[in-house]
Design a protein around this motif. Structure first.
Motif, PDB file in Angstrom:
ATOM      1  N   ASP A  40       0.808  -1.221   0.000  1.00  0.00           N
ATOM      2  CA  ASP A  40       0.000   0.000   0.000  1.00  0.00           C
ATOM      3  C   ASP A  40       0.843   1.274   0.000  1.00  0.00           C
ATOM      4  OD1 ASP A  40      -2.312  -1.487  -0.130  1.00  0.00           O
ATOM      5  OD2 ASP A  40      -2.777  -1.299   2.014  1.00  0.00           O
ATOM      6  N   ALA A  41       1.997   1.263   0.664  1.00  0.00           N
ATOM      7  CA  ALA A  41       2.854   2.450   0.683  1.00  0.00           C
ATOM      8  C   ALA A  41       3.382   2.759  -0.725  1.00  0.00           C
ATOM      9  CB  ALA A  41       4.012   2.260   1.663  1.00  0.00           C
ATOM     10  N   ALA A  42       3.817   1.726  -1.442  1.00  0.00           N
ATOM     11  CA  ALA A  42       4.300   1.919  -2.812  1.00  0.00           C
ATOM     12  C   ALA A  42       3.157   2.326  -3.739  1.00  0.00           C
ATOM     13  CB  ALA A  42       4.979   0.646  -3.320  1.00  0.00           C
ATOM     14  N   LEU A  43       1.947   1.783  -3.493  1.00  0.00           N
ATOM     15  CA  LEU A  43       0.796   2.165  -4.311  1.00  0.00           C
ATOM     16  C   LEU A  43       0.485   3.652  -4.125  1.00  0.00           C
ATOM     17  CD1 LEU A  43      -1.428   1.222  -6.296  1.00  0.00           C
ATOM     18  CD2 LEU A  43      -2.885   0.912  -4.283  1.00  0.00           C
ATOM     19  N   LEU A  44       0.606   4.153  -2.913  1.00  0.00           N
ATOM     20  CA  LEU A  44       0.373   5.577  -2.679  1.00  0.00           C
ATOM     21  C   LEU A  44       1.427   6.422  -3.399  1.00  0.00           C
ATOM     22  CD1 LEU A  44      -1.270   7.821  -1.402  1.00  0.00           C
ATOM     23  CD2 LEU A  44       0.089   7.526   0.693  1.00  0.00           C
ATOM     24  N   GLU A  45       2.680   5.982  -3.399  1.00  0.00           N
ATOM     25  CA  GLU A  45       3.727   6.693  -4.153  1.00  0.00           C
ATOM     26  C   GLU A  45       3.397   6.689  -5.641  1.00  0.00           C
ATOM     27  OE1 GLU A  45       8.032   6.244  -2.288  1.00  0.00           O
ATOM     28  OE2 GLU A  45       7.087   4.278  -2.616  1.00  0.00           O
ATOM     29  N   TRP A  46       2.961   5.534  -6.143  1.00  0.00           N
ATOM     30  CA  TRP A  46       2.592   5.407  -7.554  1.00  0.00           C
ATOM     31  C   TRP A  46       1.430   6.346  -7.877  1.00  0.00           C
ATOM     32  CZ3 TRP A  46      -2.059   3.652  -9.603  1.00  0.00           C
ATOM     33  CH2 TRP A  46      -2.067   3.411 -10.978  1.00  0.00           C
ATOM     34  N   SER A  47       0.380   6.316  -7.052  1.00  0.00           N
ATOM     35  CA  SER A  47      -0.798   7.163  -7.276  1.00  0.00           C
ATOM     36  C   SER A  47      -0.432   8.639  -7.265  1.00  0.00           C
ATOM     37  CB  SER A  47      -1.859   6.899  -6.191  1.00  0.00           C
ATOM     38  OG  SER A  47      -2.320   5.577  -6.251  1.00  0.00           O
ATOM     39  N   THR A  48       0.367   9.044  -6.312  1.00  0.00           N
ATOM     40  CA  THR A  48       0.791  10.445  -6.206  1.00  0.00           C
ATOM     41  C   THR A  48       1.571  10.869  -7.440  1.00  0.00           C
ATOM     42  OG1 THR A  48       0.849  10.273  -3.793  1.00  0.00           O
ATOM     43  CG2 THR A  48       2.099  12.082  -4.791  1.00  0.00           C
ATOM     44  N   THR A  49       2.486  10.026  -7.900  1.00  0.00           N
ATOM     45  CA  THR A  49       3.297  10.349  -9.079  1.00  0.00           C
ATOM     46  C   THR A  49       2.428  10.472 -10.323  1.00  0.00           C
ATOM     47  OG1 THR A  49       5.195   9.228  -8.099  1.00  0.00           O
ATOM     48  CG2 THR A  49       5.280   9.655 -10.474  1.00  0.00           C
ATOM     49  N   VAL A  50       1.491   9.546 -10.511  1.00  0.00           N
ATOM     50  CA  VAL A  50       0.607   9.599 -11.685  1.00  0.00           C
ATOM     51  C   VAL A  50      -0.203  10.893 -11.672  1.00  0.00           C
ATOM     52  CG1 VAL A  50      -1.402   8.560 -12.820  1.00  0.00           C
ATOM     53  CG2 VAL A  50       0.445   7.097 -11.994  1.00  0.00           C
ATOM     54  N   ILE A  51      -0.884  11.178 -10.581  1.00  0.00           N
ATOM     55  CA  ILE A  51      -1.764  12.351 -10.506  1.00  0.00           C
ATOM     56  C   ILE A  51      -0.967  13.641 -10.676  1.00  0.00           C
ATOM     57  CG2 ILE A  51      -3.303  13.671  -8.980  1.00  0.00           C
ATOM     58  CD1 ILE A  51      -4.549  11.076 -10.209  1.00  0.00           C
ATOM     59  N   GLU A  52       0.165  13.765 -10.002  1.00  0.00           N
ATOM     60  CA  GLU A  52       0.966  14.988 -10.112  1.00  0.00           C
ATOM     61  C   GLU A  52       1.579  15.147 -11.500  1.00  0.00           C
ATOM     62  OE1 GLU A  52       3.688  14.889  -6.786  1.00  0.00           O
ATOM     63  OE2 GLU A  52       2.115  15.554  -5.393  1.00  0.00           O
ATOM     64  N   SER A  53       2.039  14.050 -12.104  1.00  0.00           N
ATOM     65  CA  SER A  53       2.644  14.130 -13.445  1.00  0.00           C
ATOM     66  C   SER A  53       1.626  14.505 -14.511  1.00  0.00           C
ATOM     67  CB  SER A  53       3.314  12.806 -13.809  1.00  0.00           C
ATOM     68  OG  SER A  53       4.393  12.546 -12.947  1.00  0.00           O
ATOM     69  N   TYR A  54       0.382  14.087 -14.316  1.00  0.00           N
ATOM     70  CA  TYR A  54      -0.691  14.440 -15.247  1.00  0.00           C
ATOM     71  C   TYR A  54      -1.267  15.826 -14.965  1.00  0.00           C
ATOM     72  CZ  TYR A  54      -1.024   9.518 -16.823  1.00  0.00           C
ATOM     73  OH  TYR A  54      -0.789   8.274 -17.339  1.00  0.00           O
ATOM     74  N   PRO A  63      -8.718   9.258  -4.006  1.00  0.00           N
ATOM     75  CA  PRO A  63      -9.673   8.402  -4.731  1.00  0.00           C
ATOM     76  C   PRO A  63      -8.984   7.469  -5.736  1.00  0.00           C
ATOM     77  CG  PRO A  63     -10.416  10.685  -4.756  1.00  0.00           C
ATOM     78  CD  PRO A  63      -9.055  10.667  -4.138  1.00  0.00           C
ATOM     79  N   TRP A  64      -7.962   7.967  -6.415  1.00  0.00           N
ATOM     80  CA  TRP A  64      -7.218   7.155  -7.388  1.00  0.00           C
ATOM     81  C   TRP A  64      -6.558   5.982  -6.661  1.00  0.00           C
ATOM     82  CZ3 TRP A  64      -6.809   7.229 -12.623  1.00  0.00           C
ATOM     83  CH2 TRP A  64      -5.737   6.576 -13.223  1.00  0.00           C
ATOM     84  N   ASN A  65      -5.935   6.271  -5.535  1.00  0.00           N
ATOM     85  CA  ASN A  65      -5.278   5.245  -4.743  1.00  0.00           C
ATOM     86  C   ASN A  65      -6.287   4.214  -4.242  1.00  0.00           C
ATOM     87  OD1 ASN A  65      -2.672   4.433  -3.470  1.00  0.00           O
ATOM     88  ND2 ASN A  65      -3.901   4.677  -1.618  1.00  0.00           N
ATOM     89  N   SER A  66      -7.418   4.686  -3.732  1.00  0.00           N
ATOM     90  CA  SER A  66      -8.456   3.779  -3.225  1.00  0.00           C
ATOM     91  C   SER A  66      -9.003   2.885  -4.335  1.00  0.00           C
ATOM     92  CB  SER A  66      -9.604   4.577  -2.603  1.00  0.00           C
ATOM     93  OG  SER A  66      -9.159   5.263  -1.473  1.00  0.00           O
ATOM     94  N   LEU A  67      -9.204   3.448  -5.509  1.00  0.00           N
ATOM     95  CA  LEU A  67      -9.673   2.662  -6.648  1.00  0.00           C
ATOM     96  C   LEU A  67      -8.715   1.515  -6.940  1.00  0.00           C
ATOM     97  CD1 LEU A  67     -11.439   2.172  -9.217  1.00  0.00           C
ATOM     98  CD2 LEU A  67      -9.898   3.767 -10.369  1.00  0.00           C
ATOM     99  N   HIS A  68      -7.425   1.812  -6.983  1.00  0.00           N
ATOM    100  CA  HIS A  68      -6.454   0.775  -7.335  1.00  0.00           C
ATOM    101  C   HIS A  68      -6.211  -0.206  -6.191  1.00  0.00           C
ATOM    102  CE1 HIS A  68      -5.648   1.825 -11.436  1.00  0.00           C
ATOM    103  NE2 HIS A  68      -5.905   3.068 -11.068  1.00  0.00           N
ATOM    104  N   GLN A  69      -6.459   0.212  -4.957  1.00  0.00           N
ATOM    105  CA  GLN A  69      -6.446  -0.763  -3.856  1.00  0.00           C
ATOM    106  C   GLN A  69      -7.602  -1.741  -4.051  1.00  0.00           C
ATOM    107  OE1 GLN A  69      -6.579   1.851  -0.420  1.00  0.00           O
ATOM    108  NE2 GLN A  69      -4.530   1.192   0.170  1.00  0.00           N
ATOM    109  N   ALA A  70      -8.748  -1.230  -4.461  1.00  0.00           N
ATOM    110  CA  ALA A  70      -9.941  -2.061  -4.610  1.00  0.00           C
ATOM    111  C   ALA A  70      -9.831  -3.050  -5.767  1.00  0.00           C
ATOM    112  CB  ALA A  70     -11.178  -1.181  -4.798  1.00  0.00           C
ATOM    113  N   ILE A  71      -9.227  -2.631  -6.886  1.00  0.00           N
ATOM    114  CA  ILE A  71      -9.170  -3.542  -8.033  1.00  0.00           C
ATOM    115  C   ILE A  71      -7.982  -4.491  -7.966  1.00  0.00           C
ATOM    116  CG2 ILE A  71     -10.472  -2.025  -9.569  1.00  0.00           C
ATOM    117  CD1 ILE A  71      -7.863  -1.222 -10.911  1.00  0.00           C
ATOM    118  N   GLY A  72      -7.067  -4.239  -7.040  1.00  0.00           N
ATOM    119  CA  GLY A  72      -5.908  -5.114  -6.895  1.00  0.00           C
ATOM    120  C   GLY A  72      -4.736  -4.620  -7.735  1.00  0.00           C
TER     121      GLY A  72
END
Length: 179
Positions: A40-54, A63-72
């Motif tokens: 989950d910690a790496a997923l949050l880093e991934w989510s933050t990087t995606v959202i900020e880069s876009y 919400p982006w992080n929660s979505l990807h936690q839910a879908i696996g």
């Protein structure tokens, strides 16, 4: 009328593919490492990087992080009701310990059911070969998994990168906004 995306396709089994032989503009620093998001910690880093880069609003990180936690993701178990035959794999490219890029694979149930998504390179790191390095790695993963084809939706910013790697255009989307 606003910018849109382009649907693109690549045959991973075609010997003519530029997958591994395309010229790189410049090689990433040899300290660049690619990591599978497995917690989950790496997923949050991934989510933050995606959202900020876009350049999306930071309020979308959670919400982006929660979505990807839910879908696996990575080695995690998909949520109830999602096919165990389909999974997301998210990757972080780090250089000198700092995240510089992200990418994702959607691995489906058949040899023609794979997609690449979420290529995000931090603005200050663009043009240094990190994006093409990460795409090549992810496409090699798909090939190793036995996939024969891969699809993606390319933004206008990444279209030339994917074309250089051998992807061909299948369709274009145009978005219209009502003021």
């Amino acid at each position: 009328e606003k910018k849109g995306t382009t649907g693109m396709y690549l045959s991973l089994s075609d010997p003519e593919t530029n997958l591994l032989s395309a010229q790189k503009v410049s090689e990433p620093n040899s300290t660049a490492d690619i990591w599978l998001v497995e917690n989950d910690a790496a997923l949050l880093e991934w989510s933050t990087t995606v959202i900020e880069s876009y350049h999306f609003p930071k309020e979308l990180i959670e919400p982006w992080n929660s979505l990807h936690q839910a879908i696996g993701y990575g080695g995690s178990t998909p949520h109830e009701g999602k096919s165990a035959e389909s999974r997301w794999e998210h990757y972080l490219l780090r250089s000198r310990g700092e995240i510089v890029a992200t990418g994702s694979l959607l691995c489906g149930p058949g040899k023609h059911h794979s997609s690449f998504a979420n290529l995000a390179v931090k603005p200050e790191c663009r043009g240094k070969g990190y994006g093409s390095h990460l795409v090549r790695f992810c496409l090699s993963q798909l090939k190793d998994y036995g996939y024969e084809t891969v699809t993606l939706y390319a933004s206008q910013d990444a279209y030339n990168l994917y074309s250089r790697l051998g992807f061909t255009t299948t369709f274009r989307n145009t978005f219209f906004v009502r003021e």
